[in-house]
Design a protein around this motif. Structure first.
Motif, PDB file in Angstrom:
ATOM      1  N   THR A 143       0.852  -1.175   0.000  1.00  0.00           N
ATOM      2  CA  THR A 143       0.000   0.000   0.000  1.00  0.00           C
ATOM      3  C   THR A 143       0.893   1.232   0.000  1.00  0.00           C
ATOM      4  O   THR A 143       1.825   1.332   0.807  1.00  0.00           O
ATOM      5  CB  THR A 143      -0.909   0.014   1.246  1.00  0.00           C
ATOM      6  OG1 THR A 143      -1.646  -1.219   1.275  1.00  0.00           O
ATOM      7  CG2 THR A 143      -1.855   1.190   1.217  1.00  0.00           C
ATOM      8  N   LEU A 144       0.630   2.136  -0.931  1.00  0.00           N
ATOM      9  CA  LEU A 144       1.410   3.364  -1.063  1.00  0.00           C
ATOM     10  C   LEU A 144       0.499   4.560  -0.895  1.00  0.00           C
ATOM     11  O   LEU A 144      -0.689   4.504  -1.226  1.00  0.00           O
ATOM     12  CB  LEU A 144       2.062   3.429  -2.452  1.00  0.00           C
ATOM     13  CG  LEU A 144       2.980   2.285  -2.857  1.00  0.00           C
ATOM     14  CD1 LEU A 144       3.393   2.449  -4.318  1.00  0.00           C
ATOM     15  CD2 LEU A 144       4.197   2.225  -1.963  1.00  0.00           C
ATOM     16  N   GLU A 167      -0.628   8.341  -2.123  1.00  0.00           N
ATOM     17  CA  GLU A 167      -0.770   8.870  -3.486  1.00  0.00           C
ATOM     18  C   GLU A 167       0.558   9.467  -3.967  1.00  0.00           C
ATOM     19  O   GLU A 167       0.960   9.274  -5.111  1.00  0.00           O
ATOM     20  CB  GLU A 167      -1.875   9.928  -3.530  1.00  0.00           C
ATOM     21  CG  GLU A 167      -2.160  10.414  -4.937  1.00  0.00           C
ATOM     22  CD  GLU A 167      -3.358  11.343  -5.007  1.00  0.00           C
ATOM     23  OE1 GLU A 167      -3.497  12.003  -6.035  1.00  0.00           O
ATOM     24  OE2 GLU A 167      -4.135  11.399  -4.043  1.00  0.00           O
ATOM     25  N   GLN A 213       3.602   8.610  -3.022  1.00  0.00           N
ATOM     26  CA  GLN A 213       4.525   7.519  -3.318  1.00  0.00           C
ATOM     27  C   GLN A 213       4.173   6.850  -4.646  1.00  0.00           C
ATOM     28  O   GLN A 213       5.061   6.539  -5.448  1.00  0.00           O
ATOM     29  CB  GLN A 213       4.513   6.486  -2.185  1.00  0.00           C
ATOM     30  CG  GLN A 213       5.111   7.007  -0.900  1.00  0.00           C
ATOM     31  CD  GLN A 213       4.829   6.103   0.283  1.00  0.00           C
ATOM     32  OE1 GLN A 213       3.826   5.383   0.316  1.00  0.00           O
ATOM     33  NE2 GLN A 213       5.715   6.140   1.264  1.00  0.00           N
ATOM     34  N   ASP A 214       2.871   6.631  -4.882  1.00  0.00           N
ATOM     35  CA  ASP A 214       2.440   6.015  -6.134  1.00  0.00           C
ATOM     36  C   ASP A 214       2.814   6.893  -7.318  1.00  0.00           C
ATOM     37  O   ASP A 214       3.292   6.395  -8.347  1.00  0.00           O
ATOM     38  CB  ASP A 214       0.935   5.764  -6.096  1.00  0.00           C
ATOM     39  CG  ASP A 214       0.467   4.966  -7.293  1.00  0.00           C
ATOM     40  OD1 ASP A 214       1.066   3.894  -7.574  1.00  0.00           O
ATOM     41  OD2 ASP A 214      -0.492   5.396  -7.957  1.00  0.00           O
ATOM     42  N   LYS A 218       5.289   5.885 -10.441  1.00  0.00           N
ATOM     43  CA  LYS A 218       4.846   6.072 -11.824  1.00  0.00           C
ATOM     44  C   LYS A 218       5.818   6.954 -12.599  1.00  0.00           C
ATOM     45  O   LYS A 218       6.112   6.690 -13.767  1.00  0.00           O
ATOM     46  CB  LYS A 218       3.440   6.669 -11.861  1.00  0.00           C
ATOM     47  CG  LYS A 218       2.366   5.682 -11.462  1.00  0.00           C
ATOM     48  CD  LYS A 218       0.999   6.346 -11.437  1.00  0.00           C
ATOM     49  CE  LYS A 218      -0.063   5.364 -10.981  1.00  0.00           C
ATOM     50  NZ  LYS A 218      -1.393   6.001 -10.836  1.00  0.00           N
ATOM     51  N   ASP A 228       6.116  -1.365 -12.002  1.00  0.00           N
ATOM     52  CA  ASP A 228       6.251  -1.157 -10.557  1.00  0.00           C
ATOM     53  C   ASP A 228       7.180  -2.202  -9.930  1.00  0.00           C
ATOM     54  O   ASP A 228       8.018  -1.874  -9.091  1.00  0.00           O
ATOM     55  CB  ASP A 228       4.893  -1.250  -9.865  1.00  0.00           C
ATOM     56  CG  ASP A 228       3.921  -0.157 -10.274  1.00  0.00           C
ATOM     57  OD1 ASP A 228       4.103   0.449 -11.346  1.00  0.00           O
ATOM     58  OD2 ASP A 228       2.975   0.084  -9.511  1.00  0.00           O
TER      59      ASP A 228
END
Length: 85
Positions: free
Chosen positions: A9-10, A12, A14-15, A19, A30
């Motif tokens: 779980t990241l 936003e 981190q995501d 990306k 990823d």
């Protein structure tokens, strides 16, 4: 080598960072990025372990001696002369 699926779980932020690393072309997906991070962490931990071992060996090697810069420079000059001869 067997592969194991993990769920993470990241945030936003981190995501978005992951990306951006993929979009930069450095990584295909990823999983490649996460595996690279793990490899780097493993290498860092290994270097840290080696440093700690060297420090422990140094601490247990006996009474420290004063640093003689003149002797170090003289030895370096002698080595350079020997190598250039």
């Amino acid at each position: 080598m067997s592969m194991h699926r993990k769920t993470i779980t990241l945030t936003e932020q981190q995501d978005n960072w992951v990306k951006s690393q993929i979009e930069s072309g450095q990584f295909g997906n990823d999983s490649e990025y996460i595996r690279d991070l793990i490899r780097r962490d493993q290498q860092a931990q290994q270097r840290l372990s080696m440093l700690r071992q060297a420090l422990a060996e140094g601490e247990s090697s006996g009474t420290p001696k004063p640093l003689d810069l003149a002797a170090i420079k003289a030895a370096g000059r002698q080595r350079m002369q020997t190598e250039n001869s």
